[in-house]
Design an enzyme around this catalytic site. Structure first.
Site, short mmCIF file in Angstrom:
data_model
loop_
_atom_site.label_atom_id
_atom_site.label_comp_id
_atom_site.label_asym_id
_atom_site.label_seq_id
_atom_site.Cartn_x
_atom_site.Cartn_y
_atom_site.Cartn_z
N GLY A 86 28.38 6.34 35.51
CA GLY A 86 28.22 7.07 34.26
C GLY A 86 28.94 6.40 33.12
N ASP A 87 28.48 6.70 31.93
CA ASP A 87 29.10 6.17 30.71
C ASP A 87 29.39 7.36 29.81
OD1 ASP A 87 29.97 4.84 28.51
OD2 ASP A 87 28.11 3.76 28.10
N ASP A 214 31.17 18.76 23.16
CA ASP A 214 30.11 17.78 23.44
C ASP A 214 29.26 18.25 24.62
OD1 ASP A 214 28.67 15.51 22.86
OD2 ASP A 214 29.91 14.19 24.09
#
Length: 364
Positions: A86-87, A214
């Protein structure tokens, strides 16, 4: 004495007198003590004592022994790109199996993710205490020089984003035939929405509430039973008792951000998370990315929230459902109620949005 001689002597005397005066002034300016007082030399920066500590680690899970930076480097093969899963915000995430046999997610933060160790420690202490079935559990952290590494529980099935859009994750073969056609059916999507709502409601009702800032599909991880786990607190900030936190950092992802953030409000609030959650609800039901415009009914480009608002006003509820979803045994009343809750959450007026606790009650 002749006038010419007198004039010459007077001029010479004046010259000598001025020369002496300038010499005195020059001598005074050259005085080291006076020079130092006028122009103090710049002070050398001394790093805080905490920043001089080269290696530090901590674990928040009593089942885990102390995790050292050397072990993390070994189990990630020096953070090999092959192990990236993941990033997320502020860093890459790697899959790793510790010597104890436990598989974990290791996140190596970007160098500028936190301004100082004091802020980093405060954030970690808070997040390490969070215990909720719908929030990814932080297991510990390591600090080595400028490297700051977080250790999270590993969530088996990856992100919701992959399951909504990546056909390979959804169990499709090369020909495009679904191996598991019931995955992410309507009931599974409702289960995911409920789990995210419970996790956010928990964070928002802590004694010192936490805003995620977020919420999006790539920050929702799914376990083996498709239970939802909220991840990536890189943008989370603690709120004070007035339920607000002033920040000069623009946080969030376009398409999910509430309008008040976009138009210059620097106040992170729980209604901001509610808006992002509402967008996520629309995305899960429609299968459309909120940050990608698409062709509207009149041929012009439109974004998800605007499109849904228009469709709801025309009572075209079933037409909005993800075309990959089977309509069989899908009650229209459930769909109508679902979009009613989601559109309340994405209201432009933050005061009109429900709390996440209210949303949990409406969904369940």
């Amino acid at each position: 004495m002749e006038p010419a001689l007198q004039a010459l002597l007077a001029a010479t005397g004046s010259f000598l007198f001025m020369t002496i005066i300038f010499a005195v002034i020059y001598a005074l300016c050259k005085d080291p003590k006076k020079h130092t007082r006028r122009h103090p030399p710049p002070r050398a920066r001394t790093a805080p004592a905490a920043e001089l500590s080269s290696i530090e680690s901590a674990t928040f899970d009593p089942a885990l022994t102390r995790i050292e930076i050397g072990e993390l480097a070994r189990v990630t093969r020096d953070f090999s790109p092959d192990l990236i899963i993941g990033d997320g915000s502020f860093g890459l995430v790697y899959r790793a199996k510790l010597a104890s046999g436990v598989t974990v997610a290791v996140k190596k933060l970007a160098p500028d993710a936190f301004q100082g160790l004091r802020e980093f420690h405060a954030e970690m202490e808070t997040l390490g205490k969070i215990q909720h079935p719908n929030i990814v559990k932080m297991l510990g952290f390591c600090i080595a020089g400028s490297d700051r590494i977080l250790i999270y529980e590993y969530v088996a099935k990856g992100s919701l984003d992959q399951w909504l859009y990546d056909m390979s994750s959804m169990g499709y073969d090369v020909a495009g035939t679904a191996k598991c056609p019931k995955l992410l059916d309507w009931e599974t999507r409702i289960k995911i929405v409920q789990g995210v709502a419970r996790g956010l409601a928990y964070m928002h009702t802590l004694y010192t509430p936490i805003i995620h800032r977020d919420i999006k599909a790539s920050n929702i991880l799914l376990d083996a039973e498709f239970g939802a786990h909220i991840a990536d607190f890189g943008l989370a900030r603690l709120m004070d008792r007035s339920h607000s936190h002033v920040s000069t950092q623009v946080a969030g992802t376009m398409g999910y951000m509430p309008p008040e953030y976009i138009y210059g409000c620097m106040m992170a609030t729980t209604p901001g998370d509610v808006y992002s959650f509402g967008v996520l609800m629309l995305e899960i039901a429609t299968g459309r990315r909120p940050n990608f415009p698409f062709a509207g009914g009149d041929g012009y480009e439109i974004r998800l929230v605007e499109w849904v608002t228009n469709m709801v006003s025309q009572k075209r509820y079933m037409e909005m459902i993800d075309p990959n979803l089977s309509r069989e045994n899908l009650p229209e009343n459930d769909v109508i109620n679902y979009f009613a809750i989601a559109t309340m959450c994405v209201s432009e007026d933050p005061k009109v949005r429900p709390t996440m606790s209210d949303v949990v009650g409406m969904l369940e």
